[in-house]
Design a protein around this motif. Structure first.
Motif, PDB file in Angstrom:
ATOM      1  N   PHE A   8      -2.984   7.755   2.066  1.00  0.00           N
ATOM      2  CA  PHE A   8      -2.351   6.803   2.986  1.00  0.00           C
ATOM      3  C   PHE A   8      -0.872   7.128   3.203  1.00  0.00           C
ATOM      4  N   GLU A   9      -0.230   7.678   2.170  1.00  0.00           N
ATOM      5  CA  GLU A   9       1.168   8.064   2.292  1.00  0.00           C
ATOM      6  C   GLU A   9       1.302   9.231   3.280  1.00  0.00           C
TER       7      GLU A   9
ATOM      8  N   GLY B 142       5.907  11.159  12.033  1.00  0.00           N
ATOM      9  CA  GLY B 142       6.360  12.505  12.365  1.00  0.00           C
ATOM     10  C   GLY B 142       7.068  13.187  11.216  1.00  0.00           C
ATOM     11  N   GLY B 143       6.733  12.786   9.989  1.00  0.00           N
ATOM     12  CA  GLY B 143       7.248  13.509   8.829  1.00  0.00           C
ATOM     13  C   GLY B 143       8.252  12.751   7.997  1.00  0.00           C
ATOM     14  N   ALA B 144       8.695  11.593   8.391  1.00  0.00           N
ATOM     15  CA  ALA B 144       9.716  10.858   7.640  1.00  0.00           C
ATOM     16  C   ALA B 144       9.154  10.246   6.372  1.00  0.00           C
TER      17      ALA B 144
ATOM     18  N   LEU C  48       0.838  -1.207   0.000  1.00  0.00           N
ATOM     19  CA  LEU C  48       0.000   0.000   0.000  1.00  0.00           C
ATOM     20  C   LEU C  48       0.875   1.260   0.000  1.00  0.00           C
ATOM     21  N   LYS C  49       2.024   1.157   0.682  1.00  0.00           N
ATOM     22  CA  LYS C  49       2.939   2.304   0.744  1.00  0.00           C
ATOM     23  C   LYS C  49       3.418   2.665  -0.669  1.00  0.00           C
TER      24      LYS C  49
ATOM     25  N   THR D 201       3.006  16.701   6.939  1.00  0.00           N
ATOM     26  CA  THR D 201       3.725  17.351   8.037  1.00  0.00           C
ATOM     27  C   THR D 201       4.749  18.380   7.564  1.00  0.00           C
TER      28      THR D 201
ATOM     29  N   GLY E 240      11.329  11.189   1.257  1.00  0.00           N
ATOM     30  CA  GLY E 240      11.109  11.290   2.697  1.00  0.00           C
ATOM     31  C   GLY E 240      11.967  12.336   3.370  1.00  0.00           C
ATOM     32  N   ASP E 241      13.256  12.405   3.050  1.00  0.00           N
ATOM     33  CA  ASP E 241      14.158  13.281   3.776  1.00  0.00           C
ATOM     34  C   ASP E 241      14.454  14.580   3.049  1.00  0.00           C
TER      35      ASP E 241
ATOM     36  N   SER F  53       0.489   3.974  -2.748  1.00  0.00           N
ATOM     37  CA  SER F  53       0.087   5.300  -2.307  1.00  0.00           C
ATOM     38  C   SER F  53       1.063   6.361  -2.832  1.00  0.00           C
ATOM     39  N   ARG F  54       2.340   6.044  -2.721  1.00  0.00           N
ATOM     40  CA  ARG F  54       3.362   6.972  -3.185  1.00  0.00           C
ATOM     41  C   ARG F  54       3.279   7.155  -4.699  1.00  0.00           C
TER      42      ARG F  54
ATOM     43  N   ARG G  60       0.871   7.858   6.721  1.00  0.00           N
ATOM     44  CA  ARG G  60       2.076   7.138   7.156  1.00  0.00           C
ATOM     45  C   ARG G  60       3.128   8.127   7.660  1.00  0.00           C
ATOM     46  N   ARG G  61       3.294   9.196   6.884  1.00  0.00           N
ATOM     47  CA  ARG G  61       4.295  10.184   7.287  1.00  0.00           C
ATOM     48  C   ARG G  61       3.869  10.900   8.565  1.00  0.00           C
TER      49      ARG G  61
ATOM     50  N   SER H 104      10.472  17.681   8.465  1.00  0.00           N
ATOM     51  CA  SER H 104       9.104  17.708   8.984  1.00  0.00           C
ATOM     52  C   SER H 104       8.882  18.992   9.778  1.00  0.00           C
ATOM     53  N   ALA H 105       7.638  19.482   9.706  1.00  0.00           N
ATOM     54  CA  ALA H 105       7.281  20.668  10.489  1.00  0.00           C
ATOM     55  C   ALA H 105       7.058  20.311  11.942  1.00  0.00           C
ATOM     56  N   ALA H 106       6.887  19.002  12.206  1.00  0.00           N
ATOM     57  CA  ALA H 106       6.541  18.584  13.564  1.00  0.00           C
ATOM     58  C   ALA H 106       7.742  18.661  14.495  1.00  0.00           C
TER      59      ALA H 106
END
Lengths: 418, 222
Positions: free
Chosen positions: B211-212, B220-222, A2-3, B164, A411-412, A6-7, B215-216, A416-418
């Motif tokens: 869903f992506e 927490g944003g990864a 699913l990952k 995020t 991803g990197d 989804s991507r 997941r992120r 992230s804003a968090a």
């Protein structure tokens, strides 16, 4: 699983959105508009002359041999087109081929007709409900009828607009009259002008399921139906009714094979127009009639072709004018470089949405190579932009658009804003 | 557990749902009253002529209402979840993250879809009362892209809210804005009808891409 899905889904959406909006914006900024050259047959020169747009309200006026004319000289070559201007310059009446023409005689014997691909049946949304005007010699005004008609598999139904219900009397009268004349339901094509902004009403030309064509009018609330004397059934794409005061022909029949016939006034005989390789779904056709000649022009993607005919529709001259690219080479190559493909919803040949995916030229490959290079360069930065086969495939297929989408999904790549 | 989540989703959106229903029905009533008033002022055949041959879309005022509905319900359902990252708590419940996300989205889409179904039904009935069947069908077909925009708006808003990283959030916003803008292309009735199968097919990737984001969000944003 699913990952990955989804991507990939977001990559697809992002690339589609970019391939739609970015080329569109590019064209708005750098202009890609290409106006059709106007092609005419000159009764003075006895050859074709044309007006070509250079953009910004600047025009070239040329003839077949490339001779250039001023605007006034150009108008003088086309006295039947610019008769009003020539009259003001005291150049009328003009004698051509032994006949004298003044502004009035020219306007009385002039007719123009344009059939654009985007207006042809099937190329635009059309609700098949039509008003059938009642021809009453005692009434000067063309009143809009209360009823509209439609064709069902076995009837010509009239619906009363005041009560939004079927009119059984008119339905019965017209259905029976059609059957009596040999009409085989259902109707395939209905051609007519559903407006009262016309000099007179000429009813509708309706093609039945056997390729026959019927002229249907409503006279004093009674059906008046005539079956056209066709040599063989026609595979009709559309019928265009003209309702012009000259009353030389009722209208035009266009077949799916690109044949064009005028329906002669009086005996309903068909006059074929000598057009070659005409595709009514992607080309525009113009017929220009003047007191001496008939000119039909067909605008296709690559050229505008003209056929000049005498008053008996016999060919006297043909000419093909290749189109000039509106955008410069630099603009076109840059566009291909940046966008390997473009998603479109609009088409010049459709009066409704038409989904298209247009692939760029050889310069798109250069854009993809640059995207590859950037992809590998980014994969060495810190934090890394990890290369995987899936992303590589996306970049290979969509170049810089794909690279942008992949960059945003890494991803990197963004903290992230968090 | 599922019933508790259902209750939680319901409690979050109930007042917004009521407001959305009132706004949607309000517009439907407006369209009905407008058409009735036009028909009392003009000859019926002229109004039919406008609808059929001049391509006048009498329910045009309705066009942004489904989008507003989708955005409102997405915000009602997910905005409380991202405040203080409350959704992390839900994501740590003893159930699969994707399963729970699927359940929440299905609930939201079910509600949005039900409102649009009511809209479509009332548009059809209103048009059918005053126009022939063909016009009523065409009116619904013309409104379908607007409903699709509402669903895309819902999914896009969820994806943007759960995201995020701000640059990615802006990019998501732009992508969904372009896709939604496509659904408002053209003029007159049925302009987008030939493209609807293609635009409708994109609902699946729009649904999946949320869903992506989820997941992120959990990571927490990864």
């Amino acid at each position: 699983m699913l990952k990955t899905l989804s991507r990939l889904s977001f990559l697809v959406l992002a690339i589609l959105a970019m391939s739609y909006i970015l080329p569109l914006s590019f064209d708005k900024v750098f202009g890609k508009h290409n106006e059709d050259p106007l092609l005419f047959y000159s009764p003075v020169l006895h050859q074709f002359v044309y007006q070509e747009s250079l953009g910004g309200h600047r025009f070239n006026y040329l003839d077949e041999e490339g001779r250039s004319y001023s605007r006034q000289e150009f108008e003088a070559l086309l006295p039947f087109v610019y008769s009003r201007n020539l009259e003001r310059r005291d150049l009328l009446p003009m004698v051509l081929e032994g006949r004298s023409f003044d502004a009035q005689s020219i306007s009385e014997d002039r007719q123009g007709l344009e059939i654009r691909a985007r207006h042809v049946r099937g190329q635009k949304p059309r609700i098949q409900l039509y008003p059938l005007f009642n021809n009453d010699p005692q009434v000067a005004m063309m009143r809009f009828p209360v009823e509209v008609f439609r064709f069902t598999p076995n009837a010509m139904e009239f619906i009363d607009a005041d009560h939004n219900r079927l009119d059984p009397h008119l339905t019965g009268r017209f259905t029976e009259a059609l059957k009596d004349k040999g009409f085989v339901f259902p109707a395939e094509v209905i051609g007519g002008r559903p407006t009262n902004l016309k000099p007179f009403d000429d009813g509708y030309f309706i093609g039945d399921s056997m390729g026959q064509v019927f002229h249907v009018k409503r006279v004093l609330n009674e059906p008046q139906i005539f079956r056209l004397p066709l040599d063989s059934p026609l595979d009709i794409l559309d019928v265009v009714v003209t309702e012009h005061e000259r009353r030389e022909f009722h209208g035009v029949i266009i077949t799916r094979q690109g044949e064009v016939f005028l329906i002669r006034w009086g005996d309903y005989g068909l006059i074929p127009l000598p057009v070659k390789d005409y595709d009514p779904r992607s080309m525009d056709l113009k017929l220009l009639i003047d007191p001496l000649y008939r000119t039909v022009t067909v605008s296709s993607r690559g050229a505008v072709t003209g056929v000049a005919m005498d008053a008996g529709y016999q060919v006297i001259r043909r000419y093909e004018l290749p189109r000039r690219e509106a955008a410069s080479d630099l603009v076109r190559h840059s566009r291909d470089f940046l966008f390997p493909f473009q998603l479109t919803l609009e088409s010049p040949h459709h009066g409704q949405a038409h989904v298209g995916l247009h692939v760029g030229g050889p310069w798109s490959l250069a854009g993809i190579l640059l995207a590859f290079a950037l992809f590998f360069l980014l994969s060495r930065r810190d934090p890394p932009f990890p290369a995987n086969k899936g992303d590589l495939a996306v970049v290979a297929l969509s170049g810089l658009l794909g690279l942008t989408a992949v960059a945003f999904m890494k991803g990197d790549f963004f903290p992230s804003a968090a | 557990m599922w019933r508790s989540i259902l209750l939680k989703e319901w409690l979050k959106i109930r007042w917004f749902l009521a407001a959305a229903l009132i706004v949607n029905l309000g517009f439907i009533i407006k369209i009905f009253v407008d058409i009735r008033s036009i028909l009392s002022a003009e000859h019926a055949q002229m109004v039919w002529y406008q609808a059929v041959h001049l391509h006048t879309v009498f329910h045009h005022d309705m066009r942004y209402v489904p989008l507003l509905t989708g955005l409102t319900l997405a915000a009602a359902q997910f905005f409380p979840e991202i405040l203080g990252r409350r959704m992390r708590i839900a994501l740590h419940l003893p159930m699969a993250r994707d399963g729970m996300m699927f359940f929440c989205l299905a609930f939201g889409l079910g509600v949005v879809g039900a409102i649009f179904l009511v809209d479509a039904l009332f548009i059809h009935l209103t048009m059918r009362a005053y126009f022939p069947f063909e016009v009523a069908v065409s009116a619904v077909m013309t409104a379908l892209p607007w409903f699709l925009a509402g669903v895309w708006g819902y999914l896009g808003a969820v994806a943007v809210l759960l995201e995020t990283a701000w640059p990615r959030r802006v990019f998501f916003f732009l992508v969904f804005s372009v896709l939604i803008a496509m659904l408002y292309s053209g003029v007159g009735y049925g302009w987008l009808t030939p493209a609807l199968p293609w635009l409708g097919a994109l609902l699946l990737p729009a649904f999946l891409c949320v869903f992506e984001s989820a997941r992120r969000f959990q990571r927490g944003g990864a």
